[in-house]
Design a protein around this motif. Structure first.
Motif, PDB file in Angstrom:
ATOM      1  N   ASP A  59       0.837  -1.208   0.000  1.00 26.85           N
ATOM      2  CA  ASP A  59       0.000   0.000   0.000  1.00 26.85           C
ATOM      3  C   ASP A  59       0.871   1.258   0.000  1.00 26.85           C
ATOM      4  N   PRO A  60       0.690   2.140  -0.997  1.00 28.86           N
ATOM      5  CA  PRO A  60       1.534   3.340  -1.107  1.00 28.86           C
ATOM      6  C   PRO A  60       1.499   4.224   0.149  1.00 28.86           C
ATOM      7  N   ALA A  61       0.304   4.393   0.755  1.00 33.25           N
ATOM      8  CA  ALA A  61       0.190   5.254   1.939  1.00 33.25           C
ATOM      9  C   ALA A  61       0.930   4.658   3.125  1.00 33.25           C
ATOM     10  N   ALA A  62       0.822   3.344   3.294  1.00 30.97           N
ATOM     11  CA  ALA A  62       1.534   2.677   4.395  1.00 30.97           C
ATOM     12  C   ALA A  62       3.035   2.713   4.151  1.00 30.97           C
ATOM     13  N   ALA A  63       3.432   2.505   2.906  1.00 31.25           N
ATOM     14  CA  ALA A  63       4.854   2.510   2.566  1.00 31.25           C
ATOM     15  C   ALA A  63       5.463   3.896   2.786  1.00 31.25           C
ATOM     16  N   ALA A  64       4.628   4.949   2.632  1.00 28.12           N
ATOM     17  CA  ALA A  64       5.117   6.320   2.798  1.00 28.12           C
ATOM     18  C   ALA A  64       5.085   6.762   4.262  1.00 28.12           C
ATOM     19  N   ALA A  65       4.413   5.994   5.121  1.00 33.17           N
ATOM     20  CA  ALA A  65       4.295   6.372   6.533  1.00 33.17           C
ATOM     21  C   ALA A  65       5.664   6.360   7.212  1.00 33.17           C
ATOM     22  N   THR A  66       5.859   7.351   8.105  1.00 34.81           N
ATOM     23  CA  THR A  66       7.165   7.458   8.747  1.00 34.81           C
ATOM     24  C   THR A  66       7.124   7.065  10.228  1.00 34.81           C
ATOM     25  N   ASP A  67       5.909   6.844  10.757  1.00 33.11           N
ATOM     26  CA  ASP A  67       5.814   6.379  12.149  1.00 33.11           C
ATOM     27  C   ASP A  67       4.622   5.435  12.320  1.00 33.11           C
ATOM     28  N   ALA A  68       4.469   4.896  13.538  1.00 31.76           N
ATOM     29  CA  ALA A  68       3.421   3.912  13.806  1.00 31.76           C
ATOM     30  C   ALA A  68       2.025   4.487  13.585  1.00 31.76           C
ATOM     31  N   ARG A  69       1.833   5.783  13.897  1.00 28.77           N
ATOM     32  CA  ARG A  69       0.509   6.390  13.686  1.00 28.77           C
ATOM     33  C   ARG A  69       0.146   6.435  12.207  1.00 28.77           C
TER      34      ARG A  69
END
Ligand SMILES: *[C@@H]1O[C@H](CO)[C@@H](O)[C@H](O)[C@H]1NC(C)=O
Ligand SMILES: *[C@@H]1O[C@H](CO)[C@@H](O)[C@H](O)[C@H]1NC(C)=O
Length: 180
Positions: A59-69
């Protein structure tokens, strides 16, 4: 001479094949946030690290996430999208099955009508027409579900069983009516 021409083609094909096999593997586990978050929820009893990393990394959004939130937001959103898609399939299916319910209700009435006719000694064209009407039902339901938006047919086996029986019943009724 010809083999010298073919060799580069084969080499290129093999190279592309190797890239195609290796590349998806390289894409997995590229986000430290996904890795850390999935490791944090992994337990010996529910070992879901691999599934967690695989589904989130895609998932692009999850892959771009930088922290647990960020990972949590993406995980909830992925699940929301999946649930919404399933809700839509169920809604289509309820509509389509509701139409099939009407078809089968008519089939049961027609066959009961044939029995009333037979019971009264009427082995006639009117009885045959009811048997013929009944034998159209299972395929109509099957086609509806096959062409429907839900793209699911939970009663495919029942439709087949009913169709085979209804054909036999119609053909025997036809035979008896024409012999009368
Ligand atoms: C994520 O974890 C995998 C396996 O546990 C590891 O191979 C990979 O290097 C990690 N990636 C990052 C960015 O931490
Ligand atoms: C959830 O995902 C959808 C579709 O990918 C996207 O349009 C939307 O912005 C996302 N919402 C949040 C809160 O991340």
């Amino acid at each position: 001479m010809r083999s010298f021409m073919i060799q580069p083609v084969i080499a290129t094909t093999l190279l592309l094949l190797v890239i195609a096999i290796v590349a998806p593997g390289l894409a997995v586990g590229t986000s430290p946030a996904i890795n850390a978050t999935c490791a944090a929820i992994d337990t010996p009893t529910y070992h879901e690290y691999d599934y967690c990393v695989r589904v989130l990394s895609a998932d692009p959004a999850a892959a771009a996430a930088t922290d647990a939130r960020g990972v949590a937001t993406a995980a909830v959103n992925i699940t929301l999208q999946k649930a919404a898609s399933t809700l839509s399939v169920i809604s289509y299916l309820v509509d389509e099955l509701s139409t099939c319910r009407g078809y089968y209700s008519g089939m049961v009435k027609s066959l009961a009508g044939v029995l009333v006719d037979f019971g009264a000694g009427r082995f006639d064209r009117a009885a045959l027409a009811k048997a013929e009407f009944a034998s159209d039902t299972p395929d109509n339901c099957d086609i509806l579900l096959f062409q429907g938006s839900a793209k699911k047919n939970p009663i495919a086996q029942e439709n087949t069983d009913n169709q085979e029986l209804a054909n036999i019943a119609r053909e025997i009724t036809d035979h008896v009516v024409n012999a009368s």
